[in-house]
Scaffold this active site. Structure first.
Site, short mmCIF file in Angstrom:
data_model
loop_
_atom_site.label_atom_id
_atom_site.label_comp_id
_atom_site.label_asym_id
_atom_site.label_seq_id
_atom_site.Cartn_x
_atom_site.Cartn_y
_atom_site.Cartn_z
CD GLU A 33 -3.87 6.72 2.00
OE1 GLU A 33 -2.64 6.85 2.01
OE2 GLU A 33 -4.45 5.61 2.06
CB CYS A 81 -0.95 0.01 1.20
SG CYS A 81 -0.24 -0.54 2.76
#
Length: 225
Positions: free
Chosen positions: A155, A79
């Protein structure tokens, strides 16, 4: 290359409005600070890769203890963030998101899989990945830094799936440990009270998409198609 702090100052993430339109750039350091003028950081684009092997087992990683944000937590295979100024380009416009190609995000995933896990691009080219959805979330790093943490993630996270048997070797500056798991093993690892820390975005994706909701893991062939 460089120390964790060097990368946080150098790398420029894609700053977004709440409709995922790119409105600027900021360093990882500035975008992840949850204090002062940005108490919830700066909304930016990210990705989360879930890599399965031929048997359908999922590769997890534990983030290195040297990471400034969410150290030591278990999380997705990989990630990170697409960045400004990369070659090949990692910036996706509206059309690339709308048609589901999202090649910029996929190129970023290839770059980081090499950096974090030593998986060369030739073994997992961008076309390997399936972009399934986006998730907007905000989470202060209370997991490892406590309630007053100056760090967090805000995000729009692009969720990517892939299946391939590839060798990997964790970069110790990025990755503390890795583990292939089946569904039962993952559920056991995520049981409260067992002492393992988890990234909030990984928990949300697993609960709402991978095991819950559309249950992608139960329908992996269809999800990858």
């Amino acid at each position: 290359t460089g120390t964790q702090e060097d990368l946080m100052y150098r790398d420029q993430v894609l700053v977004l409005d709440d409709r995922d339109n790119i409105v600027g750039a900021a360093s990882k350091w500035d975008s992840h600070r949850f204090e002062g003028a940005t108490p919830t950081g700066m909304l930016h684009r990210a990705f989360s890769v879930f890599l399965f092997d031929a048997e359908g087992k999922l590769l997890l990683q534990q983030r290195a203890c040297a990471k400034l944000t969410f150290p030591d937590v278990w999380t997705t295979t990989c990630c990170s963030h697409p960045l400004h100024g990369q070659s090949p380009d990692e910036v996706d416009g509206r059309a690339a998101v709308r048609d589901g190609s999202a090649m910029g995000v996929k190129r970023a995933a290839v770059r980081k899989l090499w950096h974090e896990l030593g998986i060369p691009e030739g073994r997992l080219p961008p076309e390997t990945f399936k972009f399934l959805t986006r998730m907007h979330y905000c989470a202060r790093d209370t997991v490892t830094h406590g309630e007053d943490s100056p760090w967090g993630e805000h995000e729009i996270d692009y969720v990517l799936l892939a299946r391939a048997d590839v060798p990997h070797r964790g970069n110790p500056e990025e990755v503390r440990d890795t583990r292939y798991v089946d569904q039962a093993e993952l559920r056991e690892m995520m049981e409260p009270g067992n002492g393992l820390l988890w990234s909030p975005w990984c928990r949300m994706i697993i609960d709402n998409f991978l095991l819950g909701g559309p249950a992608w893991w139960d329908n992996l062939d269809a999800a990858l198609e």
